[in-house]
Scaffold this motif. Structure first.
Motif, short mmCIF file in Angstrom:
data_model
loop_
_atom_site.label_atom_id
_atom_site.label_comp_id
_atom_site.label_asym_id
_atom_site.label_seq_id
_atom_site.Cartn_x
_atom_site.Cartn_y
_atom_site.Cartn_z
N VAL A 13 14.53 -10.52 -27.30
CA VAL A 13 13.53 -10.09 -26.33
C VAL A 13 14.02 -8.87 -25.55
N VAL A 14 15.27 -8.91 -25.10
CA VAL A 14 15.84 -7.79 -24.34
C VAL A 14 15.85 -6.51 -25.18
N VAL A 15 16.23 -6.61 -26.42
CA VAL A 15 16.28 -5.43 -27.29
C VAL A 15 14.88 -4.86 -27.50
N LEU A 16 13.91 -5.74 -27.72
CA LEU A 16 12.55 -5.26 -27.94
C LEU A 16 11.97 -4.61 -26.68
N VAL A 17 12.19 -5.23 -25.52
CA VAL A 17 11.69 -4.65 -24.27
C VAL A 17 12.31 -3.28 -24.02
N ALA A 18 13.61 -3.17 -24.28
CA ALA A 18 14.28 -1.88 -24.08
C ALA A 18 13.71 -0.80 -24.98
N ASN A 19 13.38 -1.15 -26.20
CA ASN A 19 12.85 -0.17 -27.13
C ASN A 19 11.40 0.22 -26.81
N MET A 20 10.68 -0.66 -26.13
CA MET A 20 9.28 -0.35 -25.82
C MET A 20 9.13 0.40 -24.50
N THR A 21 10.06 0.23 -23.56
CA THR A 21 9.94 0.86 -22.24
C THR A 21 10.70 2.17 -22.12
N LYS A 22 11.72 2.33 -22.91
CA LYS A 22 12.54 3.55 -22.82
C LYS A 22 12.34 4.40 -24.06
N ARG A 23 11.24 5.05 -24.12
CA ARG A 23 10.94 5.91 -25.27
C ARG A 23 11.14 7.37 -24.83
N PRO A 24 12.06 8.09 -25.37
CA PRO A 24 12.40 9.45 -24.93
C PRO A 24 11.24 10.43 -25.18
N GLU A 25 11.10 11.38 -24.23
CA GLU A 25 10.07 12.41 -24.40
C GLU A 25 10.45 13.39 -25.49
N LYS A 26 11.75 13.65 -25.61
CA LYS A 26 12.23 14.58 -26.62
C LYS A 26 13.17 13.83 -27.55
N VAL A 27 12.89 13.91 -28.82
CA VAL A 27 13.71 13.21 -29.81
C VAL A 27 15.00 13.98 -30.05
N GLU A 28 16.12 13.30 -29.90
CA GLU A 28 17.42 13.92 -30.12
C GLU A 28 17.81 13.81 -31.58
N VAL A 29 18.72 14.68 -31.96
CA VAL A 29 19.27 14.61 -33.31
C VAL A 29 20.63 13.92 -33.25
N GLN A 30 21.04 13.33 -34.37
CA GLN A 30 22.29 12.57 -34.42
C GLN A 30 23.52 13.46 -34.58
N GLY A 31 23.30 14.73 -34.92
CA GLY A 31 24.43 15.63 -35.11
C GLY A 31 24.90 15.73 -36.54
N HIS A 32 24.24 14.97 -37.45
CA HIS A 32 24.60 15.05 -38.86
C HIS A 32 23.81 16.17 -39.53
N VAL A 33 24.46 16.97 -40.31
CA VAL A 33 23.80 18.10 -40.98
C VAL A 33 24.14 18.06 -42.46
N TRP A 34 23.08 18.15 -43.30
CA TRP A 34 23.28 18.22 -44.75
C TRP A 34 22.58 19.47 -45.29
N ASP A 35 23.14 20.02 -46.26
CA ASP A 35 22.52 21.20 -46.91
C ASP A 35 22.14 22.27 -45.89
N GLU A 36 23.03 22.50 -44.95
CA GLU A 36 22.95 23.59 -43.98
C GLU A 36 21.94 23.35 -42.84
N THR A 37 20.74 22.83 -43.18
CA THR A 37 19.71 22.71 -42.13
C THR A 37 19.12 21.30 -41.99
N LEU A 38 19.45 20.39 -42.92
CA LEU A 38 18.85 19.04 -42.89
C LEU A 38 19.57 18.18 -41.85
N GLN A 39 18.81 17.69 -40.82
CA GLN A 39 19.40 16.89 -39.75
C GLN A 39 18.69 15.53 -39.64
#
Length: 296
Positions: free
Chosen positions: A25-51
């Protein structure tokens, strides 16, 4: 839960289930209430531009998790799973109900035969058929479907009974079981002495033997073995010590096998059926066993 003897395990299971559901329940509530306005990238890059983007779970996917949690709570409220609650709807309760119905239906039949003498029950075709079905279910695994036994498991069709072949004694054996122990003599007698005793034991039942060894073995037998097997080797049913003068050999009559028995000893157990079957059913089962050796 019936397998656990301490009430701690009931509380442990209930706490574990409750904490697991609360964590989800805690995990689900956290995922539903804290939705970021801007999606971040993980920092992984493949084939020069694929993130890889750290996108939140879709709403419909989260709703499926909520549905699963609600289903789990409803299930635990109706069926057993939350400690020992709702056991009346579980498999054990269903089994006990079936047993109760069977006892109500067949109990009078068992009770009628229980009032009769074992020998009379053994001669009754209906009781014999009932006893045979129980024997094939509970006894054939060790004694064989025909009751002729196997290595380490007695033949029930002959006249050799280590604990006695009287009808009531056979019934007692099935009710309460037996534990047979043959003392190992490997640390008491030398290898040659054990071989001498083995030859004397073979001579008691008329088997081929070395007469000189048998003569020496008799002296050792009189010192070490008569307490259980008697001076004449006919055994003692009070101890379950077998008769060594007949042709019934539980583990085999070869010299090598007898040497192995004397050296290492033997231990075997006949399980008790009093609690599992009850005396009324054991009465019919004992009568069937008696019928197997009738006339022997």
């Amino acid at each position: 839960m019936a397998d656990f003897v301490s009430g701690f395990w009931n509380v442990y299971v209930m706490g574990l289930v409750a904490l697991s559901l609360l964590f989800c329940v805690v995990v689900l509530v956290a995922n539903m209430t804290k939705r970021p306005e801007k999606v971040e990238v993980q920092g992984h890059v493949w084939d020069e531009t694929l993130q890889e983007y750290n996108n939140p779970l879709p709403r419909w996917w989260l709703y499926l998790f909520w549905a699963t949690l609600i289903f789990s709570v409803v299930y635990l409220a109706i069926f057993p799973g939350f400690g020992t609650t709702n056991q009346h709807r579980g498999q054990i309760a269903q089994y006990e109900a079936e047993v109760a119905r069977a006892d109500q239906l067949y109990g009078p039949i068992f009770a009628r035969f229980q009032e009769q003498d074992l020998l009379a029950v053994a001669a009754d075709p209906e009781a014999n058929a009932m006893g045979q079905r129980m024997f094939l279910t509970y006894c054939a695994q060790c004694h064989g479907s025909a009751g002729t036994g196997a290595k380490g498991f007695p033949n029930l069709t002959d006249s050799a009974w280590n604990w006695g072949g009287e009808p009531e004694t056979i019934k007692t054996t099935i009710l309460h079981g037996r534990i047979g122990v043959m003392t190992p003599f490997g640390s008491i007698l030398s290898g040659e002495e054990i071989k001498d005793v083995a030859n004397y034991v073979r001579s008691l039942s008329g088997l081929a033997n070395d007469s000189l060894r048998a003569q020496r073995g008799k002296e050792l037998f009189d010192q070490q073995c008569v307490v259980c097997h008697q001076a004449d080797g006919t055994g003692n049913t009070l101890l379950g010590a077998p008769d060594l003068t007949d042709s019934a050999w539980l583990y085999g009559s070869s010299e090598a096998t007898i040497i192995e028995t004397i050296t290492n000893g033997r231990q075997n157990q006949m399980p008790a059926f009093a609690d599992f079957l009850g005396e009324a059913k054991v009465h019919i089962l004992a009568a069937y066993v008696i019928s197997l050796s009738k006339g022997q």
